[in-house]
Scaffold this motif. Structure first.
Motif, PDB file in Angstrom:
ATOM      1  N   GLY A 140       2.634  41.267 -43.418  1.00 13.15           N
ATOM      2  CA  GLY A 140       2.633  42.381 -42.464  1.00 13.15           C
ATOM      3  C   GLY A 140       2.123  41.937 -41.102  1.00 13.15           C
ATOM      4  O   GLY A 140       2.681  42.299 -40.058  1.00 13.15           O
ATOM      5  N   ALA A 141       1.077  41.098 -41.105  1.00 14.43           N
ATOM      6  CA  ALA A 141       0.517  40.611 -39.846  1.00 14.43           C
ATOM      7  C   ALA A 141       1.515  39.699 -39.137  1.00 14.43           C
ATOM      8  O   ALA A 141       1.642  39.735 -37.913  1.00 14.43           O
ATOM      9  N   SER A 188       3.707  42.553 -32.205  1.00 22.47           N
ATOM     10  CA  SER A 188       4.103  43.793 -31.526  1.00 22.47           C
ATOM     11  C   SER A 188       2.942  44.776 -31.434  1.00 22.47           C
ATOM     12  O   SER A 188       2.686  45.356 -30.374  1.00 22.47           O
ATOM     13  N   LEU A 189       2.225  44.963 -32.558  1.00 23.62           N
ATOM     14  CA  LEU A 189       1.114  45.918 -32.555  1.00 23.62           C
ATOM     15  C   LEU A 189       0.013  45.470 -31.601  1.00 23.62           C
ATOM     16  O   LEU A 189      -0.599  46.291 -30.916  1.00 23.62           O
ATOM     17  N   LEU A 230       4.798  39.781 -39.367  1.00 20.35           N
ATOM     18  CA  LEU A 230       5.998  40.495 -38.922  1.00 20.35           C
ATOM     19  C   LEU A 230       5.675  41.530 -37.847  1.00 20.35           C
ATOM     20  O   LEU A 230       6.406  41.676 -36.880  1.00 20.35           O
ATOM     21  N   PHE A 231       4.572  42.260 -38.037  1.00 20.79           N
ATOM     22  CA  PHE A 231       4.277  43.374 -37.132  1.00 20.79           C
ATOM     23  C   PHE A 231       3.103  43.094 -36.197  1.00 20.79           C
ATOM     24  O   PHE A 231       2.887  43.848 -35.238  1.00 20.79           O
ATOM     25  N   GLY A 232       2.325  42.056 -36.505  1.00 15.57           N
ATOM     26  CA  GLY A 232       1.104  41.797 -35.744  1.00 15.57           C
ATOM     27  C   GLY A 232       1.308  41.597 -34.248  1.00 15.57           C
ATOM     28  O   GLY A 232       0.634  42.250 -33.442  1.00 15.57           O
ATOM     29  N   ALA A 240      -4.067  41.231 -33.915  1.00 12.27           N
ATOM     30  CA  ALA A 240      -3.858  41.968 -35.170  1.00 12.27           C
ATOM     31  C   ALA A 240      -4.034  41.044 -36.373  1.00 12.27           C
ATOM     32  O   ALA A 240      -4.638  41.420 -37.386  1.00 12.27           O
ATOM     33  N   ARG A 241      -3.505  39.835 -36.268  1.00  7.90           N
ATOM     34  CA  ARG A 241      -3.631  38.901 -37.388  1.00  7.90           C
ATOM     35  C   ARG A 241      -5.105  38.557 -37.641  1.00  7.90           C
ATOM     36  O   ARG A 241      -5.570  38.520 -38.779  1.00  7.90           O
TER      37      ARG A 241
END
Lengths: 209, 209
Positions: free
Chosen positions: B160-161, B167-168, B163-165, B179-180
């Motif tokens: 999740g981190a 951007s978030l 793939l989405f980290g 985020a990671r």
């Protein structure tokens, strides 16, 4: 006129969301959405510009839904700890729908997620509400940075659980929700442990503690 | 002959991985991989059957790499707590490469992830090694179920981190690895807190503890 345009957009988005849930992100094609909504493809393009416009609006709507739920929970009653658990449950419930996680994943793969102003606004609104509610409670007050770290980790983990959870659960021979359930439990535990804390907590009833 | 086929497969996979890292999952097309590897498309099909065969072999190779790292750490020196931190770092490092997370995400979107026997074997091998190592240490012994829950949550969060980290992180105005980094820290905290434990740990030096 504005209100009518909003209603038309909402109607198309509901049809698109229905398609998404039923058939996955690959089904979000202009002609399929038009058929589902009972409008022309030209009508959809009029409101959203492109098919990507529909997909981005759908993500924005989902982000706003999640944010509104988070804000309601933040402003609700209960201790910080109780509200945190409610927020986690709500967050994981959204991405328990594989279609929601898959749409977000599909967007991340296209590297467009960070250009979504509405998603940013929804995230910021939710963070503000949670940080503000946290300041006003007496129990377990966390710094704004700590609240933000926890929320962002929650979003990442809920997305990861939605997208990869069912497959990973199957790979280790467990029921489909196993990975999601334990990921949520791990986050709950992390939330109980303050930053910088590295010692082992006492076992319940451990006389040496 | 078998060895030569293995070498040919490995050569094609290296070329495919290079393309993946440089241009993302969308670039994993037969003719592009053939051009990158300096072989014919027919040669690739001979070894992998289909382009999907190349993509699945690539995921399997990456899963095996991660599992081998995890096993080496499990069998290394140090306390369970130290090895757990090393394992988390290794896991997050793999998916810090956006290409790796994106390939996994792309696979999850195609709902094929749970049909990958090699991934399942890699995951099972890693779990066995970690559970076995955990049993043999004196500090912080965890049950096999607890180890598995922690590993699966780690994989989900790292994916999740990855793939989405980025951007978030951008959405909340932070640097790309924010985020990671915080997701890994939350997992580290969760690992320090035993199952079922719900009380607030004492602050360092808190005289009431």
């Amino acid at each position: 006129m504005r209100r009518q345009a909003d209603a038309s957009r909402a109607h198309v988005l509901r049809a698109a969301q229905h398609l998404l849930m039923a058939r996955g992100p690959g089904a979000l094609k202009l002609k399929d959405i038009a058929a589902e909504a009972g409008v022309t493809a030209g009508n959809i393009l009029h409101h959203f510009g492109t098919i990507e416009g529909v997909q981005r609006a759908l993500i924005a709507r989902m982000a706003r839904d999640v944010a509104d739920k988070a804000i309601a929970i933040a402003q609700g009653t209960g201790t910080n700890e109780m509200r945190m658990a409610q927020g986690l449950d709500a967050l994981f419930a959204v991405f328990a729908d594989p279609a929601a996680a898959r749409l977000a994943g599909w967007l991340a793969l296209r590297e467009e997620a960070d250009s979504l102003e509405e998603v940013q606004k929804a995230l910021t609104d939710a963070l503000d509400a949670i940080q503000s509610a946290d300041r006003d409670r007496q129990d377990r007050t966390r710094s704004p940075d700590e609240v933000r770290a926890f929320v962002i980790t929650g979003v990442i983990t809920a997305l990861g659980a939605g997208l990869f959870g069912p497959s990973l659960s199957t790979l280790v021979g467990e029921h489909e929700t196993y990975a999601r359930d334990i990921a949520r439990e791990m986050l709950r535990r992390a939330s109980l442990t303050p930053p910088g804390w590295t010692k082992r907590p006492p076992a319940d009833g451990d006389p040496s503690s």
